[in-house]
Motif scaffolding. Structure first.
Motif, PDB file in Angstrom:
ATOM      1  N   TYR A 703       0.815  -1.215   0.000  1.00  0.00           N
ATOM      2  CA  TYR A 703       0.000   0.000   0.000  1.00  0.00           C
ATOM      3  C   TYR A 703       0.854   1.273   0.000  1.00  0.00           C
ATOM      4  N   ARG A 704       1.922   1.299   0.778  1.00  0.00           N
ATOM      5  CA  ARG A 704       2.748   2.512   0.848  1.00  0.00           C
ATOM      6  C   ARG A 704       4.231   2.221   0.690  1.00  0.00           C
ATOM      7  N   ILE A 705       4.576   1.069   0.155  1.00  0.00           N
ATOM      8  CA  ILE A 705       5.971   0.713  -0.124  1.00  0.00           C
ATOM      9  C   ILE A 705       6.066   0.331  -1.592  1.00  0.00           C
ATOM     10  N   VAL A 706       7.055   0.861  -2.284  1.00  0.00           N
ATOM     11  CA  VAL A 706       7.274   0.496  -3.677  1.00  0.00           C
ATOM     12  C   VAL A 706       8.766   0.216  -3.859  1.00  0.00           C
ATOM     13  N   LEU A 707       9.076  -0.839  -4.576  1.00  0.00           N
ATOM     14  CA  LEU A 707      10.459  -1.268  -4.781  1.00  0.00           C
ATOM     15  C   LEU A 707      10.963  -0.800  -6.133  1.00  0.00           C
ATOM     16  N   VAL A 708      12.254  -0.485  -6.190  1.00  0.00           N
ATOM     17  CA  VAL A 708      12.893  -0.084  -7.434  1.00  0.00           C
ATOM     18  C   VAL A 708      14.237  -0.791  -7.529  1.00  0.00           C
ATOM     19  N   GLY A 709      14.772  -0.836  -8.752  1.00  0.00           N
ATOM     20  CA  GLY A 709      16.102  -1.396  -8.944  1.00  0.00           C
ATOM     21  C   GLY A 709      16.198  -2.840  -8.522  1.00  0.00           C
ATOM     22  N   ASP A 710      17.353  -3.207  -7.943  1.00  0.00           N
ATOM     23  CA  ASP A 710      17.582  -4.597  -7.558  1.00  0.00           C
ATOM     24  C   ASP A 710      16.626  -5.077  -6.472  1.00  0.00           C
ATOM     25  N   ALA A 711      16.058  -4.180  -5.708  1.00  0.00           N
ATOM     26  CA  ALA A 711      15.062  -4.601  -4.716  1.00  0.00           C
ATOM     27  C   ALA A 711      13.833  -5.182  -5.405  1.00  0.00           C
ATOM     28  N   ALA A 712      13.514  -4.696  -6.600  1.00  0.00           N
ATOM     29  CA  ALA A 712      12.346  -5.177  -7.336  1.00  0.00           C
ATOM     30  C   ALA A 712      12.706  -6.265  -8.332  1.00  0.00           C
ATOM     31  N   HIS A 713      13.837  -6.113  -9.023  1.00  0.00           N
ATOM     32  CA  HIS A 713      14.144  -7.032 -10.134  1.00  0.00           C
ATOM     33  C   HIS A 713      15.655  -7.218 -10.257  1.00  0.00           C
ATOM     34  N   PRO A 714      16.292  -7.908  -9.314  1.00  0.00           N
ATOM     35  CA  PRO A 714      17.724  -8.171  -9.463  1.00  0.00           C
ATOM     36  C   PRO A 714      17.992  -8.957 -10.736  1.00  0.00           C
ATOM     37  N   VAL A 715      19.069  -8.606 -11.408  1.00  0.00           N
ATOM     38  CA  VAL A 715      19.345  -9.171 -12.720  1.00  0.00           C
ATOM     39  C   VAL A 715      20.826  -9.467 -12.826  1.00  0.00           C
ATOM     40  N   THR A 716      21.184 -10.496 -13.571  1.00  0.00           N
ATOM     41  CA  THR A 716      22.600 -10.753 -13.823  1.00  0.00           C
ATOM     42  C   THR A 716      23.143  -9.632 -14.705  1.00  0.00           C
ATOM     43  N   PRO A 717      24.446  -9.332 -14.618  1.00  0.00           N
ATOM     44  CA  PRO A 717      24.979  -8.135 -15.300  1.00  0.00           C
ATOM     45  C   PRO A 717      25.329  -8.353 -16.768  1.00  0.00           C
ATOM     46  N   ASN A 718      24.821  -9.398 -17.396  1.00  0.00           N
ATOM     47  CA  ASN A 718      25.273  -9.738 -18.739  1.00  0.00           C
ATOM     48  C   ASN A 718      24.790  -8.779 -19.819  1.00  0.00           C
ATOM     49  N   MET A 719      23.757  -8.012 -19.531  1.00  0.00           N
ATOM     50  CA  MET A 719      23.287  -7.016 -20.493  1.00  0.00           C
ATOM     51  C   MET A 719      23.703  -5.606 -20.077  1.00  0.00           C
ATOM     52  N   GLY A 720      24.431  -5.495 -18.970  1.00  0.00           N
ATOM     53  CA  GLY A 720      24.844  -4.182 -18.487  1.00  0.00           C
ATOM     54  C   GLY A 720      23.658  -3.304 -18.128  1.00  0.00           C
ATOM     55  N   GLN A 721      22.624  -3.901 -17.500  1.00  0.00           N
ATOM     56  CA  GLN A 721      21.371  -3.186 -17.334  1.00  0.00           C
ATOM     57  C   GLN A 721      20.956  -2.946 -15.888  1.00  0.00           C
TER      58      GLN A 721
END
Length: 815
Positions: A703-721
């Motif tokens: 309701y009042r918390i929103v995740l961004v970046g690695d907290a929401a979508h951790p990704v391997t660094p193979n695309m440099g993204q």
């Protein structure tokens, strides 16, 4: 006992059974009229048959209501603005008289009772059981599966269609067939039944579909937070509005078609036709009120929709009753005449009152404003996502506080970042100086992908696989693909924040969501503090404390401001699934080429030789279980960067730099200049990272918390993204938060727009990680064949389609 009965009555939501009862009464009247027409005016409704059929219909609807209350509980928890017709009964949230499990059992019991009544209780004679039993079981099944697994129809954007089919197609046929006399049914052609029911079924089904679009839109925010995907969430506001208009137009088109194609219905149903078309002005008003430009869904619009949808059924019912009384006035004194009117009384009362109940008026009109100068946002984490979020909020005039558990120096550390065009455009707003970009970034126009071979004598050689025209890939955006040194970037961004904007060394202990705010409890300098905020942005990486807080808050109620909830002792006790280890580790570092050490200068000359041969490029080397790259990281060519990814069953980072570096020297079989890069990198510029990610998540917010970046979508660094997606996240999120009418609307749009993009990158990046770990010679050669044989146009188009992000315009907030 009284409290249990009261709770069950609330869960049953009897007010919502009005519409099915009116439809059943109308269909039963039509069925009886067919019989009276065939047998003479003396035939009418049979009271026991009518009551038993009504009981069956009621049990079907109670099945849907009880199971809906149970399975919609996660959504109803967030529906603080529920009304008698939207948002659930709230009984399971506000009362302990009935448990959720008891509510679910009540739903199953109603379904079983409906089945028993259908098979053994209803008088199914004259052969009509062949039609009524399948029809009845279809009604039971759809009512059961409306909210219950495995189909979860209303959780998968099929609720509107299911409601229209059950309430306005199956139910009318069931009611009519049940009350057609057996003697008539045996010889009755089905086309006759279709003609009699056409006006009742077709327009009403379209209008019911439109009504449920409105009702589900009213619950849209709570449904999103509870993970329930109705049509209002599955499509954009504009697309939803188009469906609403199409449904309304189709309803009137069906009525006009019936008038034209079924001339035999004009006489007996003339008043019904007139009544239906007299509702056109009301339909026109609803269409205007629900246009996306209206920006909000008012309570009165919902109320008018609730009035409009049943009107076709009501006028047909009235027309049929008038026809019966004109044919036989003595029917006025029959019980079956009056019992059919009972379901109409609540609707007539609502129609006469001409105003929505106070609870509806207060609930649907109340709305939060977009973020403004009086709002405070707490950002957890001062990495790249947290710092950019703070800068974006400051530019929007929104107060904020950043809490970072690490000391200032550690929060700014890191090696290199790849910066794609969308993120570069955001960063240039805060770092407009061309001199800064010249000193701290390096443009990459081409990537040369090479096969790396090791020989028995310890030497290495390469074979070209392909070259990727990165300048061409990014050309449509007006930006370039760049490598950027992380530490200078973080320092330049963080220096733009004030000393009071960021608390370094502040560890978040608990996040307690309330209806109008969120309480953030944190420890700073060994003292616990609490700050009240409007929202929390979780930018705290893979092991996100905000993610754990979302899980913790899912298990406790969202209370009003005056209620007290004991804070959790520690969020560390809350389960949070470990990230998925991708099966490789990454070594990376920076080399200061201003160091006069002869070995460093010799390495610099190697870098320069590569750059002279392949200007503004970077190699991407594919070996056996190994990938690597190296290049300059600034245009002045005073700093170099390198990385090596090795397949490994063991995670190394727990050993610390000293331990794994010593081990690395003992077993290192890297080719030059990578071995030199490793040996000449200072400890403070050397980094080891276990490569981890997560399966794409279905929820990034509460309701009042929103995740961004690695907290929401951790990704391997193979695309440099990784950093790019974090920057894109916060830039788009802040824009939505400051311009959308409600923060949950912003969350919805943020997740709908960003999830497909980040999921595609995460999937592709994970595939690239696995491809890079091949050690089997056959698989290694197949990988080389694949990389070298795909046409450049296809390869680069896919690369652009996956990695380039274009920020969409702000949506029309409609319906």
């Amino acid at each position: 006992m009284a409290s249990v009965v009261k709770a069950l009555m609330g869960l049953a939501r009897l007010r919502m059974t009005i519409f099915s009862a009116v439809t059943y009464s109308t269909a039963a009247t039509i069925g009886a009229a067919i019989g009276a027409s065939a047998l003479g005016s003396g035939h009418g409704l049979e009271l026991p048959r009518f009551v038993l059929g009504w009981a069956f219909v009621l049990l079907c609807q109670l099945t849907a209501h009880f199971l809906g209350e149970y399975h919609d509980l996660p959504s109803d928890k967030y529906n603080f603005l529920a009304s008698p017709f939207t948002g659930g009964s709230q009984v399971l949230i506000s009362s302990r008289a009935v448990t959720p499990e008891a509510c679910k059992r009540a739903g199953h019991i109603c379904a079983a009772a409906a089945a028993v009544l259908l098979v053994w209780g209803l008088p199914l004679d004259g052969g009509r059981e062949e039609a009524l039993i399948p029809l009845g079981f279809a009604m039971i099944a759809l009512a059961h599966q409306y909210s219950a697994p495995p189909f979860l129809l209303n959780h998968r954007a099929w609720g509107e269609t299911t409601a229209a089919v059950v309430m306005n197609i199956l139910l009318p046929y069931f009611g009519a067939l049940l009350h057609i006399p057996a003697a008539v049914y045996a010889d009755m052609p089905w086309i006759q039944l279709h003609r009699h029911l056409a006006l009742l079924v077709l327009p009403a089904a379209c209008f019911k579909y439109a009504l449920f679009i409105v009702l589900n839109w009213a619950d849209r925010r709570a449904d999103f937070l509870g993970g329930k995907i109705t049509l209002a969430l599955a499509v954009s506001p504009n697309a939803l509005y188009a469906r609403y208009v199409a449904a309304m137009v189709s309803g009137y088109a069906c009525a006009a078609g019936a008038w034209y194609l079924l001339p035999e219905t004009r006489g007996p149903y003339l008043l019904a036709y007139i009544g239906i078309f007299l509702t056109l002005p009301l339909a026109h008003k609803l269409i205007l009120d629900l246009h996306p430009r209206a920006r909000q869904l008012s309570a009165f619009t919902v109320f008018l929709s609730l009035q409009h949808a049943p009107l076709p059924v009501l006028v047909i019912f009235a027309c049929q009753v008038v026809n019966e009384l004109r044919a036989d006035p003595a029917m006025t004194y029959l019980p079956t005449m009056w019992i059919r009117l009972v379901p109409l009384l609540p609707y007539i009362h609502m129609l006469i009152v001409r105003r929505p109940p106070p609870k509806v008026m207060v609930g649907l009109v109340k709305r939060e404003r977009a973020l403004h100068a009086e709002s405070q946002v707490v950002i957890v984490g001062a990495g790249i996502a947290g710092v950019v979020a703070a800068l974006e909020l400051r530019a929007a005039g929104v107060p904020f506080l950043v809490l970072e558990k690490r000391p200032r120096g550690q929060a700014d550390r890191g090696a290199d970042l790849a910066v794609w065009p969308a993120a570069a455009k955001v960063l240039r707003r805060w770092l407009p100086s061309a001199a800064w970009w010249h000193s701290n970034s390096f443009r990459i126009d081409r990537v040369f992908m090479d096969r790396l071979f090791g020989h028995d004598d310890g030497t290495w050689s390469t074979r070209p696989l392909r070259q990727v025209n990165m300048a061409g890939v990014t050309a449509p955006t007006g930006e370039q693909f760049r490598l950027v040194a992380r530490s200078p970037l973080m320092t330049a961004l963080a220096d733009q924040l004030g000393d009071d904007d960021v608390l370094y060394g502040a560890r978040v202990l608990d996040l307690d969501e309330r209806q109008d705010h969120i309480l953030v409890r944190y420890a700073y300098q060994d003292v616990e503090h609490t700050v009240r905020a409007r929202l929390v942005i979780g930018a705290d990486g893979v092991q996100s404390v905000c993610r754990r807080a979302m899980l913790a808050n899912a298990a406790r109620p969202i209370v009003s401001n005056d209620d007290h909830v004991a804070p959790a002792a520690s969020l560390s006790a809350v389960g949070n699934s470990e990230p998925r280890y991708a099966g490789e580790v990454c070594y990376r570092g920076l080399i200061d080429f201003t160091d006069p050490d002869p070995a460093v200068q010799a390495l610099r000359r190697e870098f320069e030789a590569v750059d002279e041969q392949r200007p503004h490029s970077m190699p991407l080397l594919y070996g056996v279980g190994l990938r690597a790259s190296f290049s300059f990281i600034n245009e002045t060519k005073t700093v170099g960067c390198w990385w090596v990814k090795e397949a490994s069953d063991e995670r190394y980072s727990v050993q610390g730099v000293g331990g794994w570096r010593a081990r690395r020297k003992e077993v290192c079989n890297w080719p030059e200049p990578l071995r030199q890069c490793h040996d000449l990198t200072r400890d403070e510029d050397l980094y080891l990272q276990d490569i981890v990610d997560r399966e794409p998540q279905t929820s990034w917010c509460s309701y009042r918390i929103v995740l961004v970046g690695d907290a929401a979508h951790p990704v391997t660094p193979n695309m440099g993204q990784g950093a790019n997606m974090a920057i894109e996240d916060v830039a788009y999120l802040v824009k939505l938060l400051t311009r959308m009418p409600n923060h949950v609307d912003a969350f919805i749009e943020y997740c709908n727009r960003r999830m497909p993009h980040t999921s595609a990158i995460a999937k592709e990046s994970h595939i690239q990680a696995k491809l890079g770990q091949f050690k089997n010679p056959v698989l290694v050669e197949l990988r080389s064949l694949l990389l070298s044989s795909v046409p450049a146009r296809i390869f680069e188009r896919k690369l652009a389609g996956t990695n380039l992000w274009t920020e969409p315009p702000l949506p029309d907030q409609a319906l």
